[in-house]
Enzyme design. Structure first.
Site, PDB file in Angstrom:
ATOM      1  N   ASN A  26       0.828  -1.212   0.000  1.00  0.00           N
ATOM      2  CA  ASN A  26       0.000   0.000   0.000  1.00  0.00           C
ATOM      3  C   ASN A  26       0.856   1.252   0.000  1.00  0.00           C
ATOM      4  O   ASN A  26       1.991   1.259   0.492  1.00  0.00           O
ATOM      5  CB  ASN A  26      -0.874   0.063   1.271  1.00  0.00           C
ATOM      6  CG  ASN A  26      -1.984  -0.962   1.256  1.00  0.00           C
ATOM      7  OD1 ASN A  26      -2.403  -1.431   0.214  1.00  0.00           O
ATOM      8  ND2 ASN A  26      -2.463  -1.313   2.444  1.00  0.00           N
ATOM      9  N   GLY A  84       1.181  -1.336   3.894  1.00  0.00           N
ATOM     10  CA  GLY A  84       0.541  -2.603   3.525  1.00  0.00           C
ATOM     11  C   GLY A  84       1.104  -3.668   4.441  1.00  0.00           C
ATOM     12  O   GLY A  84       2.321  -3.749   4.631  1.00  0.00           O
ATOM     13  N   ALA A 106       3.720  -5.910   2.651  1.00  0.00           N
ATOM     14  CA  ALA A 106       5.017  -5.271   2.391  1.00  0.00           C
ATOM     15  C   ALA A 106       5.760  -5.005   3.697  1.00  0.00           C
ATOM     16  O   ALA A 106       6.977  -5.226   3.794  1.00  0.00           O
ATOM     17  CB  ALA A 106       4.803  -3.964   1.634  1.00  0.00           C
ATOM     18  N   THR A 162      -0.521 -11.437  20.226  1.00  0.00           N
ATOM     19  CA  THR A 162       0.148 -10.180  20.593  1.00  0.00           C
ATOM     20  C   THR A 162      -0.864  -9.280  21.300  1.00  0.00           C
ATOM     21  O   THR A 162      -1.979  -9.085  20.810  1.00  0.00           O
ATOM     22  CB  THR A 162       0.730  -9.473  19.349  1.00  0.00           C
ATOM     23  OG1 THR A 162      -0.304  -9.308  18.381  1.00  0.00           O
ATOM     24  CG2 THR A 162       1.863 -10.262  18.735  1.00  0.00           C
ATOM     25  N   GLY A 186      -0.094  -6.032  22.765  1.00  0.00           N
ATOM     26  CA  GLY A 186       0.369  -4.659  22.994  1.00  0.00           C
ATOM     27  C   GLY A 186       1.073  -4.520  24.327  1.00  0.00           C
ATOM     28  O   GLY A 186       2.035  -5.231  24.619  1.00  0.00           O
ATOM     29  N   ASP A 242       3.521   6.191  17.414  1.00  0.00           N
ATOM     30  CA  ASP A 242       2.719   5.707  16.287  1.00  0.00           C
ATOM     31  C   ASP A 242       2.801   4.176  16.271  1.00  0.00           C
ATOM     32  O   ASP A 242       3.885   3.621  16.066  1.00  0.00           O
ATOM     33  CB  ASP A 242       3.286   6.291  14.975  1.00  0.00           C
ATOM     34  CG  ASP A 242       2.457   5.910  13.757  1.00  0.00           C
ATOM     35  OD1 ASP A 242       1.511   5.124  13.896  1.00  0.00           O
ATOM     36  OD2 ASP A 242       2.782   6.409  12.655  1.00  0.00           O
ATOM     37  N   THR A 250       1.311   2.209  14.137  1.00  0.00           N
ATOM     38  CA  THR A 250       1.076   1.631  12.806  1.00  0.00           C
ATOM     39  C   THR A 250       2.246   0.723  12.409  1.00  0.00           C
ATOM     40  O   THR A 250       3.398   1.140  12.456  1.00  0.00           O
ATOM     41  CB  THR A 250       0.948   2.746  11.739  1.00  0.00           C
ATOM     42  OG1 THR A 250       0.089   3.751  12.225  1.00  0.00           O
ATOM     43  CG2 THR A 250       0.424   2.190  10.430  1.00  0.00           C
ATOM     44  N   ASP A 258       3.232  -5.793  12.294  1.00  0.00           N
ATOM     45  CA  ASP A 258       3.959  -6.303  11.122  1.00  0.00           C
ATOM     46  C   ASP A 258       5.449  -6.459  11.433  1.00  0.00           C
ATOM     47  O   ASP A 258       6.086  -7.427  11.010  1.00  0.00           O
ATOM     48  CB  ASP A 258       3.785  -5.343   9.932  1.00  0.00           C
ATOM     49  CG  ASP A 258       2.319  -5.148   9.577  1.00  0.00           C
ATOM     50  OD1 ASP A 258       1.530  -6.082   9.776  1.00  0.00           O
ATOM     51  OD2 ASP A 258       1.971  -4.043   9.111  1.00  0.00           O
ATOM     52  N   GLY A 289       5.233   6.312  11.032  1.00  0.00           N
ATOM     53  CA  GLY A 289       5.201   5.594   9.757  1.00  0.00           C
ATOM     54  C   GLY A 289       5.012   4.103   9.940  1.00  0.00           C
ATOM     55  O   GLY A 289       5.033   3.579  11.063  1.00  0.00           O
TER      56      GLY A 289
HETATM   57  O1  RIB Z   1      -0.407  -2.823   9.635  1.00  0.00           O
HETATM   58  C1  RIB Z   1      -0.229  -1.531   9.164  1.00  0.00           C
HETATM   59  C2  RIB Z   1      -0.691  -1.414   7.744  1.00  0.00           C
HETATM   60  O2  RIB Z   1      -2.085  -1.604   7.682  1.00  0.00           O
HETATM   61  C3  RIB Z   1      -0.458  -0.078   7.112  1.00  0.00           C
HETATM   62  O3  RIB Z   1       0.819   0.024   6.527  1.00  0.00           O
HETATM   63  C4  RIB Z   1      -1.603   0.071   6.133  1.00  0.00           C
HETATM   64  O4  RIB Z   1      -1.215   0.052   4.800  1.00  0.00           O
HETATM   65  C5  RIB Z   1      -2.544  -1.071   6.467  1.00  0.00           C
HETATM   66  O5  RIB Z   1      -2.452  -2.083   5.556  1.00  0.00           O
END
Ligand code: RIB
Length: 301
Positions: A9, A37, A40, A213, A215, A239, A241, A245, A280
Site C-alpha cells: 500500500n 501494507g 510489504a 500479541t 500490545g 505511532d 502503525t 507487522d 510511519g
Molecule cells: O499494519 C499496518 C498497515 O495496515 C499499514 O501500513 C496500512 O497500509 C494497512 O495495511
C-alpha cells in the site's frame, strides 16, 4: 526462503489531535506518504532482520519506487508485478497517543488470480513457509493449494473480517493474532483474560501454533501444551502503525535462523518496541543491528 503473498500500500498519514468523530471535519497537523501494507511491512521487517523472503505482490506501474524500496532492503521482488491499475492505499489518522484509525482501498492487492496461486505453489518447495495476511483476494484457493503442496502456512488474519471464518484455518501451521482477532475467531469477549483466549484458540485450532500479541500486555506463543510469554517493553509510543507487522517479520526471521521460541519472541518484541517510537509503517521498522543493541542494553538486564 519464505514466500509472502501480501499487500503493498501507499500509506497516507495524517497527524490529528484525536481520531475524527462521525460528522466531524478535522484539520490534520501534518501529512505524508510512505510505504505500507501489511504484506510489504512484514516482508520488509523480515529482510531487515536478515531473513530470506520472496514477496508476491501487485502494484500500480507508477509506484515502482515501492517495489524498489523492498528490493533495496533485500526482499526478493521478482514476483512483484507492476500493473495498469491503481495501487492499494491506506488513509491513516494517528492521534496524540499514537493510536490510529485506517481506511483501506485494496486496489491492485485484489487482483490475484489462479495464475499467481499456481505459480507460487510451483515455485515453493514442500516444507517452505508461505505467509499471508487478509489484505489480498483469493485466500481460500491459495491456502488450499499451499496445503496440498505441503507448504507450512503462517497466517495473520488482519484486518479481520467474517470471510476469515470461512477459510481453511486448520491448514495453517502458525497464526499471528491480536486480542480482537483472537476474540473474533473464538467467539469469546474481547476483554477475556489472555489464558482464556489461548485456550479458546487451542480448542478451535488444536494443530495450529499461535502467537497472541497483546500490545502493552506482552505476547504469548502457544503450541499444544507449550506456552511462552514475552513481557511488553516500557516505551512511549508515538505511532503504533505497523508494530504488529514488525513483530511478525522479526519473529519469522528468527524462526528461519532456528532460534528458540523465547528468542523469536524477544527479538520480535524489541523490534516492535523500537518501531512504535517513530512515525510511519515501513519507515518505522528498525534494522537488525539496532534491535540487537536494544536487546543487549543494560536496561534489559
Ligand atoms: O499494519 C499496518 C498497515 O495496515 C499499514 O501500513 C496500512 O497500509 C494497512 O495495511
Amino acid at each position: 526462503m519464505l514466500h509472502n503473498l501480501g499487500s503493498i500500500n501507499l500509506d497516507h498519514f495524517y497527524r490529528v489531535p484525536h481520531l475524527v468523530h462521525p460528522g466531524e471535519t478535522l484539520a490534520s497537523r501534518s501529512y505524508g506518504v510512505g510505504l505500507g501494507g501489511k504484506g510489504a511491512n512484514q516482508s520488509l521487517a523480515m529482510a531487515l532482520a536478515g531473513g530470506q523472503v520472496c514477496h508476491w505482490g501487485r502494484l500500480g506501474r507508477q509506484d515502482a519506487w515501492a517495489r524498489d524500496r523492498l528490493a533495496r532492503a533485500g526482499v526478493d521482488v521478482s514476483h512483484v508485478e507492476l500493473v495498469d491499475e491503481a495501487s492499494g492505499h491506506a488513509i491513516i489518522q494517528v492521534d496524540d497517543h499514537g493510536e490510529n484509525a485506517i481506511i483501506l482501498y485494496p486496489g491492485a492487492n485484489h487482483g490475484f488470480t489462479r495464475r499467481h496461486r499456481d505459480a507460487l505453489c510451483d515455485a515453493a518447495r514442500p516444507g517452505a513457509w508461505l505467509l499471508v495476511q487478509n489484505e489480498c483476494n483469493a485466500l481460500p484457493e491459495l491456502l488450499e493449494c499451499a496445503h496440498r503442496h505441503g507448504l507450512a502456512i503462517a497466517f495473520n488474519p488482519a484486518p479481520m473480517s467474517d470471510t476469515v471464518l470461512e477459510l481453511p484455518l486448520d491448514a495453517c501451521t502458525l497464526l499471528f493474532v491480536n486480542r480482537g482477532e483472537a476474540a473474533w475467531l473464538t467467539g469469546l469477549p474481547e476483554e477475556s483474560d489472555a489464558q482464556v483466549l489461548l485456550e479458546g484458540l487451542h480448542a478451535r485450532l488444536p494443530r495450529t501454533a499461535t502467537v497472541l500479541t497483546l500490545g502493552r500486555e506482552g505476547a504469548w506463543y502457544q503450541s499444544g501444551e507449550e506456552r511462552h510469554f514475552q513481557p511488553a517493553l516500557p516505551v512511549e509510543a508515538v505511532d503504533t502503525t505497523g508494530a504488529g507487522d514488525t513483530f511478525i517479520g522479526y519473529f519469522l526471521a528468527a524462526m528461519q535462523e532456528r532460534r528458540s521460541i523465547r528468542d523469536c519472541l524477544a527479538l520480535a518484541a524489541h523490534a516492535a518496541a523500537l518501531g512504535v517510537q517513530r512515525p510511519g509503517a515501513a519507515d518505522s521498522i528498525p534494522p537488525r543491528d539496532e534491535v540487537e543493541r536494544f536487546l543487549a542494553s543494560p536496561s534489559n538486564a
